[in-house]
Design a protein around this motif. Structure first.
Motif, PDB file in Angstrom:
ATOM      1  N   THR A 298    -112.726 -43.816  52.930  1.00  0.00           N
ATOM      2  CA  THR A 298    -113.703 -44.599  53.659  1.00  0.00           C
ATOM      3  C   THR A 298    -112.980 -45.662  54.466  1.00  0.00           C
ATOM      4  O   THR A 298    -112.086 -46.334  53.939  1.00  0.00           O
ATOM      5  CB  THR A 298    -114.696 -45.279  52.694  1.00  0.00           C
ATOM      6  OG1 THR A 298    -115.386 -44.277  51.965  1.00  0.00           O
ATOM      7  CG2 THR A 298    -115.695 -46.122  53.453  1.00  0.00           C
ATOM      8  N   LEU A 299    -113.356 -45.811  55.729  1.00  0.00           N
ATOM      9  CA  LEU A 299    -112.784 -46.841  56.590  1.00  0.00           C
ATOM     10  C   LEU A 299    -113.882 -47.776  57.066  1.00  0.00           C
ATOM     11  O   LEU A 299    -114.962 -47.322  57.462  1.00  0.00           O
ATOM     12  CB  LEU A 299    -112.103 -46.220  57.812  1.00  0.00           C
ATOM     13  CG  LEU A 299    -110.880 -45.344  57.591  1.00  0.00           C
ATOM     14  CD1 LEU A 299    -110.392 -44.786  58.927  1.00  0.00           C
ATOM     15  CD2 LEU A 299    -109.769 -46.121  56.922  1.00  0.00           C
ATOM     16  N   TYR A 300    -113.587 -49.052  57.042  1.00  0.00           N
ATOM     17  CA  TYR A 300    -114.452 -50.069  57.635  1.00  0.00           C
ATOM     18  C   TYR A 300    -113.670 -50.710  58.776  1.00  0.00           C
ATOM     19  O   TYR A 300    -112.619 -51.325  58.546  1.00  0.00           O
ATOM     20  CB  TYR A 300    -114.848 -51.116  56.604  1.00  0.00           C
ATOM     21  CG  TYR A 300    -115.774 -50.608  55.531  1.00  0.00           C
ATOM     22  CD1 TYR A 300    -117.149 -50.754  55.662  1.00  0.00           C
ATOM     23  CD2 TYR A 300    -115.284 -49.982  54.396  1.00  0.00           C
ATOM     24  CE1 TYR A 300    -118.011 -50.286  54.679  1.00  0.00           C
ATOM     25  CE2 TYR A 300    -116.132 -49.509  53.412  1.00  0.00           C
ATOM     26  CZ  TYR A 300    -117.500 -49.671  53.563  1.00  0.00           C
ATOM     27  OH  TYR A 300    -118.348 -49.195  52.589  1.00  0.00           O
ATOM     28  N   ALA A 301    -114.169 -50.551  59.999  1.00  0.00           N
ATOM     29  CA  ALA A 301    -113.502 -51.047  61.196  1.00  0.00           C
ATOM     30  C   ALA A 301    -114.343 -52.162  61.803  1.00  0.00           C
ATOM     31  O   ALA A 301    -115.457 -51.914  62.288  1.00  0.00           O
ATOM     32  CB  ALA A 301    -113.301 -49.918  62.204  1.00  0.00           C
ATOM     33  N   ALA A 302    -113.833 -53.384  61.755  1.00  0.00           N
ATOM     34  CA  ALA A 302    -114.571 -54.543  62.240  1.00  0.00           C
ATOM     35  C   ALA A 302    -114.209 -54.822  63.690  1.00  0.00           C
ATOM     36  O   ALA A 302    -113.081 -55.204  63.995  1.00  0.00           O
ATOM     37  CB  ALA A 302    -114.277 -55.765  61.379  1.00  0.00           C
ATOM     38  N   MET A 303    -115.173 -54.612  64.578  1.00  0.00           N
ATOM     39  CA  MET A 303    -115.046 -55.063  65.950  1.00  0.00           C
ATOM     40  C   MET A 303    -115.698 -56.439  66.063  1.00  0.00           C
ATOM     41  O   MET A 303    -116.192 -56.985  65.082  1.00  0.00           O
ATOM     42  CB  MET A 303    -115.667 -54.043  66.894  1.00  0.00           C
ATOM     43  CG  MET A 303    -115.035 -52.669  66.824  1.00  0.00           C
ATOM     44  SD  MET A 303    -113.268 -52.625  67.206  1.00  0.00           S
ATOM     45  CE  MET A 303    -113.283 -52.883  68.989  1.00  0.00           C
ATOM     46  N   ARG A 304    -115.686 -56.985  67.259  1.00  0.00           N
ATOM     47  CA  ARG A 304    -116.154 -58.363  67.392  1.00  0.00           C
ATOM     48  C   ARG A 304    -117.642 -58.521  67.084  1.00  0.00           C
ATOM     49  O   ARG A 304    -118.049 -59.529  66.498  1.00  0.00           O
ATOM     50  CB  ARG A 304    -115.864 -58.854  68.820  1.00  0.00           C
ATOM     51  CG  ARG A 304    -116.078 -60.341  69.030  1.00  0.00           C
ATOM     52  CD  ARG A 304    -115.183 -61.158  68.141  1.00  0.00           C
ATOM     53  NE  ARG A 304    -115.222 -62.579  68.469  1.00  0.00           N
ATOM     54  CZ  ARG A 304    -114.865 -63.552  67.654  1.00  0.00           C
ATOM     55  NH1 ARG A 304    -114.442 -63.259  66.450  1.00  0.00           N
ATOM     56  NH2 ARG A 304    -114.915 -64.805  68.023  1.00  0.00           N
ATOM     57  N   ASP A 305    -118.468 -57.527  67.443  1.00  0.00           N
ATOM     58  CA  ASP A 305    -119.912 -57.699  67.272  1.00  0.00           C
ATOM     59  C   ASP A 305    -120.567 -56.636  66.407  1.00  0.00           C
ATOM     60  O   ASP A 305    -121.775 -56.501  66.406  1.00  0.00           O
ATOM     61  CB  ASP A 305    -120.607 -57.766  68.631  1.00  0.00           C
ATOM     62  CG  ASP A 305    -120.609 -56.428  69.356  1.00  0.00           C
ATOM     63  OD1 ASP A 305    -119.963 -55.471  68.878  1.00  0.00           O
ATOM     64  OD2 ASP A 305    -121.254 -56.332  70.416  1.00  0.00           O
ATOM     65  N   ARG A 306    -119.772 -55.874  65.658  1.00  0.00           N
ATOM     66  CA  ARG A 306    -120.347 -54.867  64.759  1.00  0.00           C
ATOM     67  C   ARG A 306    -119.268 -54.326  63.822  1.00  0.00           C
ATOM     68  O   ARG A 306    -118.069 -54.410  64.109  1.00  0.00           O
ATOM     69  CB  ARG A 306    -120.976 -53.734  65.554  1.00  0.00           C
ATOM     70  CG  ARG A 306    -120.000 -52.773  66.216  1.00  0.00           C
ATOM     71  CD  ARG A 306    -120.623 -52.007  67.344  1.00  0.00           C
ATOM     72  NE  ARG A 306    -120.827 -52.847  68.518  1.00  0.00           N
ATOM     73  CZ  ARG A 306    -121.285 -52.393  69.691  1.00  0.00           C
ATOM     74  NH1 ARG A 306    -121.632 -51.114  69.806  1.00  0.00           N
ATOM     75  NH2 ARG A 306    -121.415 -53.199  70.726  1.00  0.00           N
ATOM     76  N   LEU A 307    -119.737 -53.736  62.722  1.00  0.00           N
ATOM     77  CA  LEU A 307    -118.858 -53.088  61.767  1.00  0.00           C
ATOM     78  C   LEU A 307    -119.124 -51.592  61.820  1.00  0.00           C
ATOM     79  O   LEU A 307    -120.260 -51.142  61.666  1.00  0.00           O
ATOM     80  CB  LEU A 307    -119.133 -53.617  60.360  1.00  0.00           C
ATOM     81  CG  LEU A 307    -118.206 -53.131  59.250  1.00  0.00           C
ATOM     82  CD1 LEU A 307    -116.825 -53.735  59.406  1.00  0.00           C
ATOM     83  CD2 LEU A 307    -118.793 -53.496  57.879  1.00  0.00           C
TER      84      LEU A 307
END
Length: 343
Positions: free
Chosen positions: A3-12
């Motif tokens: 499982t990967l969680y990729a945090a961008m500036r305005d959403r996950l």
């Protein structure tokens, strides 16, 4: 499966699957859309899940098991932090119930029950250099950019202040030491290694540095590092002398898509830094600085930038895309964090 969680500036963005198979890692869900995400942390054994810090709305935590992203929702935690700007997070590698949070203005908090309750670790801003700390876009303030717990000594905590100091605590936040010999001032990402006691790494705005005595002193191997505004950092779990960083010539070319011009460098053993180009990971003009994540597997590293999510099984020799079909607006964002968890 992973499982990967990729945090961008305005959403996950949440992914699940096996990236070694074609099409095996699929985009599952988008969470926390519209929030200004600052940081992301989890433990592979964390009973309370993935933690996400936002700039304007405090701290969030997953409900239930963190390794099922298609079914996970996030709950906002009630805290008494100095502000709602949570800028750094770390989960202890020894005890996943022990979680640290940093804020803007700079404060450090600790939870011993997986985020349910928090204690302020006082004294950080009493350090002599605190009056000199400042974050250039908001010069009236500063923040904790990174928190790292020593894997050999769970009471030893490393803190990166943006901008102003590297700070360490040898006793779980009871006392603090600042600016040891050779340390950087603008620390962005800190790392340790489970096979090298005393080893601490930093990717900083004023360059790269490494310590072999738990942060008490530092050396600065820069040979071959053509861009010294460093941000992302990854160390091969199988080799404490194999390091990857993302870097640019300055803050604007690192973070701002319209002016972006960032690169990825690798250092093996005591050799000079090598710029990684033409290997499947976008770099250069138009590409913001990447963030990285590793797993327990030898040589496996993930990279996230404004062009997509990528992974390498040979620590940067070659890269394959996991997701480059970006939703509108992601191509201009600088990513905030990346977490990889086994299913």
């Amino acid at each position: 499966m992973r499982t990967l969680y990729a945090a961008m500036r305005d959403r996950l963005r949440c992914y699940a699957g096996d990236e070694s198979e074609p099409g095996g890692m699929s985009h599952a869900t988008t969470r926390l859309e519209g929030h200004t995400i600052e940081c992301l942390a989890a433990s592979r054994a964390a009973p309370k899940g993935v933690f996400v810090g936002t700039f304007e709305d405090g701290l969030y935590r997953t409900r239930g098991r963190a390794t099922e992203p298609s079914e996970r929702e996030f709950e906002r935690l009630e805290t008494d932090f100095v502000s709602e700007a949570v800028t750094a997070l770390a989960v202890s590698p020894r005890d996943p119930n022990v979680v640290y949070a940093g804020t803007e203005p700079s404060r450090v908090y600790r939870s011993t029950d997986g985020g349910d309750t928090w204690t302020h670790l006082e004294g950080l801003t009493d350090l002599p250099s605190a009056d000199e700390w400042a974050f250039p876009p908001r010069p009236h303030t500063h923040h904790v950019r990174w928190l790292e717990v020593d894997p050999f000594d769970p009471d030893r905590l490393y803190v990166g202040i943006e901008a102003g100091a590297f700070v360490l605590s040898p006793d779980g936040g009871k006392t603090w030491r600042e600016r040891p010999e050779g340390s950087r001032r603008d620390n962005h990402t800190l790392a340790t290694h489970g096979d090298r006691e005393g080893r601490v790494y930093t990717a900083a705005g004023d360059g790269y540095a490494v310590s072999d005595d738990g942060g008490d002193s530092w050396r600065r191997p820069q040979d071959g590092l053509g861009h010294t505004y460093c941000w992302g950092l990854a160390v091969d779990p199988a080799d404490p002398d194999a390091v990857i960083v993302s870097s640019a010539s300055g803050a604007r070319t690192a973070h701002t898509a319209e002016r972006a011009d960032s690169y990825v460098y690798r250092r093996l053993d005591d050799e000079p830094w090598e710029r990684l180009e033409g290997r499947g990971l976008p770099t250069g003009e138009g590409v913001v600085r990447a963030v990285f994540e590793t797993t327990d597997a030898d040589g496996v590293v993930y990279a996230l930038n404004n062009r997509g999510l990528f992974h390498s099984e040979d620590f940067g020799d070659s890269w394959a895309a996991i997701d480059t079909d970006w939703e509108d607006g992601l191509e201009v964002q600088a990513p905030r964090g990346l977490v990889a968890l086994p299913n």
